[in-house]
Design a protein around this motif. Structure first.
Motif, PDB file in Angstrom:
ATOM      1  N   UNK A  78       0.841  -1.188   0.000  1.00 50.68           N
ATOM      2  CA  UNK A  78       0.000   0.000   0.000  1.00 50.68           C
ATOM      3  C   UNK A  78       0.879   1.242   0.000  1.00 50.68           C
ATOM      4  N   UNK A  79       0.241   2.460  -0.024  1.00 52.97           N
ATOM      5  CA  UNK A  79       1.016   3.693   0.083  1.00 52.97           C
ATOM      6  C   UNK A  79       1.831   3.632   1.366  1.00 52.97           C
ATOM      7  N   UNK A  80       1.219   3.133   2.430  1.00 58.28           N
ATOM      8  CA  UNK A  80       1.999   2.710   3.585  1.00 58.28           C
ATOM      9  C   UNK A  80       2.724   1.445   3.124  1.00 58.28           C
TER      10      UNK A  80
ATOM     11  N   UNK B  85       7.129   0.494   6.325  1.00 53.67           N
ATOM     12  CA  UNK B  85       6.801  -0.853   5.885  1.00 53.67           C
ATOM     13  C   UNK B  85       6.416  -1.685   7.098  1.00 53.67           C
ATOM     14  N   UNK B  86       5.170  -2.126   7.145  1.00 51.78           N
ATOM     15  CA  UNK B  86       4.716  -2.927   8.274  1.00 51.78           C
ATOM     16  C   UNK B  86       4.786  -2.196   9.597  1.00 51.78           C
ATOM     17  N   UNK B  87       4.662  -0.860   9.566  1.00 45.42           N
ATOM     18  CA  UNK B  87       4.749  -0.056  10.775  1.00 45.42           C
ATOM     19  C   UNK B  87       6.152   0.361  11.125  1.00 45.42           C
TER      20      UNK B  87
ATOM     21  N   UNK C   5       2.998  -7.063  11.524  1.00 42.16           N
ATOM     22  CA  UNK C   5       3.795  -5.851  11.697  1.00 42.16           C
ATOM     23  C   UNK C   5       5.279  -6.198  11.667  1.00 42.16           C
ATOM     24  N   UNK C   6       6.084  -5.196  11.353  1.00 38.19           N
ATOM     25  CA  UNK C   6       7.526  -5.412  11.192  1.00 38.19           C
ATOM     26  C   UNK C   6       8.199  -5.705  12.524  1.00 38.19           C
ATOM     27  N   UNK C   7       9.298  -6.440  12.436  1.00 36.90           N
ATOM     28  CA  UNK C   7      10.100  -6.725  13.617  1.00 36.90           C
ATOM     29  C   UNK C   7      11.574  -6.654  13.251  1.00 36.90           C
ATOM     30  N   UNK C   8      12.400  -6.326  14.240  1.00 34.02           N
ATOM     31  CA  UNK C   8      13.848  -6.234  14.034  1.00 34.02           C
ATOM     32  C   UNK C   8      14.543  -7.277  14.904  1.00 34.02           C
ATOM     33  N   UNK C   9      15.312  -8.141  14.260  1.00 28.88           N
ATOM     34  CA  UNK C   9      16.117  -9.131  14.961  1.00 28.88           C
ATOM     35  C   UNK C   9      17.528  -8.557  15.100  1.00 28.88           C
ATOM     36  N   UNK C  10      17.769  -7.850  16.225  1.00 32.55           N
ATOM     37  CA  UNK C  10      19.040  -7.136  16.401  1.00 32.55           C
ATOM     38  C   UNK C  10      20.253  -8.068  16.394  1.00 32.55           C
TER      39      UNK C  10
ATOM     40  N   UNK D 263      12.145  -8.050   9.479  1.00 30.28           N
ATOM     41  CA  UNK D 263      11.008  -8.715   8.845  1.00 30.28           C
ATOM     42  C   UNK D 263       9.895  -7.687   8.668  1.00 30.28           C
ATOM     43  N   UNK D 264       9.738  -7.217   7.431  1.00 31.32           N
ATOM     44  CA  UNK D 264       8.784  -6.126   7.188  1.00 31.32           C
ATOM     45  C   UNK D 264       7.901  -6.352   5.965  1.00 31.32           C
TER      46      UNK D 264
END
Length: 315
Positions: free
Chosen positions: A11-13, A54-56, A155-160, A166-167
């Protein structure tokens, strides 16, 4: 006949709209005679953008997106009359074969880290009802499309520790609605065709990210020369612009993170279209179409190049 085609995931988002631009070009305003029409599309698009949500997750980096997807379209033109015209129903189901998102991190904790995310699966389904009329060489139609959130979304997540993001999703987690008016003037003696379509796209709020896309105006047009041999050659183009700015806390956070005054998006595209309508498959009339669009003037959405192959069979 051309009906709405849903964008597979974005989407636009996310950098693109629910409606796949360039879907309505040749014979855009024509609803054919009663029958069943099946279309199979294979689409590959590559685009880039600097800064999006992307995905928040706001991404402040030069981001590349590559998507290959297939789509099944079935249109049933009814053998009846509605409001003096011919009614029809269409369903489009996209399947994302391969999608990849990549960028180099510019903000902690992934500064300088190459990031790539992938996705595949069923996308968002589009349902369209339409009615077409004919007056000599002039053909026109009115339609209403509903984009249903049938694709997977999270929703997006970050695996530090593993420096992963993951977005990417195959669905948008929103409903979208699109009234359309399209018209075609076709002179069968000269083989010259002029087609155009205008539509507005409205979307519900993404409750997972509190992001509300602003309505968008889509304008599409094509000029095509048809030959007696069944070949046709044309030039098609489109313009997309949001009417207003995106809203909600998700949009506010994206504006702040990217340092943007506005998230209002627009883009333009143009490209050639070649088709052949003299083929037969399974004993049925078949048309092949190849089109290519290159975009320019993009703001707050992906600027893409798209190669598109369509096979249409009439039953």
């Amino acid at each position: 006949m051309t009906c709405a085609i849903g964008s597979p995931a974005f989407a636009v988002e996310g950098g693109a709209g629910a409606y796949l631009l360039g879907s309505r070009e040749g014979f855009a305003g024509v609803v054919p005679s009663a029958g069943t029409y099946v279309g199979i599309d294979l689409v590959h698009t590559e685009g880039e953008i600097h800064g999006l949500s992307m995905g928040g997750l706001p991404i402040k980096a030069a981001t590349d997106l590559k998507v290959t997807f297939a789509k099944l379209s079935v249109t049933q033109v009814l053998q009846t009359e509605l409001w003096g015209g011919t009614p029809a129903l269409n369903i489009n189901v996209p399947f994302v074969l391969d999608a990849s998102l990549s960028f180099i991190g510019e903000t902690p904790p992934i500064v300088g880290v190459p990031i790539k995310d992938t996705a595949s699966g069923i996308g968002d389904t589009t349902l369209t009802g339409l009615v077409g009329w004919h007056q000599g060489n002039l053909h026109y139609s009115a339609a209403f499309s509903v984009f249903a959130p049938t694709g997977a979304y999270s929703t997006a997540s970050i695996d530090v520790p593993n420096r992963r993001v993951n977005a990417l999703n195959t669905g948008k987690n929103i409903w979208s609605f699109q009234p359309v008016f399209a018209a075609t003037y076709f002179d069968p003696t000269r083989g010259l065709e002029f087609s155009g379509a205008a539509s507005l796209l409205f979307s519900t709020r993404n409750k997972a990210t509190d992001y509300q896309n602003a309505p968008a105006l889509n304008l599409e047009a094509a000029v095509t020369q048809h030959t007696k041999s069944g070949w046709a050659f044309g030039l098609a183009g489109y313009a997309y612009t949001q009417i207003g700015d995106d809203s909600g806390s998700g949009a506010d956070a994206t504006r702040f993170f990217l340092g943007a005054d506005s998230l209002r998006a627009e883009v333009f595209g143009v490209g050639p279209v070649v088709s052949y309508s003299g083929a037969s498959l399974f004993g049925k009339d078949t048309t092949f179409k190849l089109k290519y669009f290159t975009e320019f003037g993009a703001k707050n959405r992906f600027e893409s190049d798209t190669l598109w192959l369509n096979l249409a069979i009439s039953f």
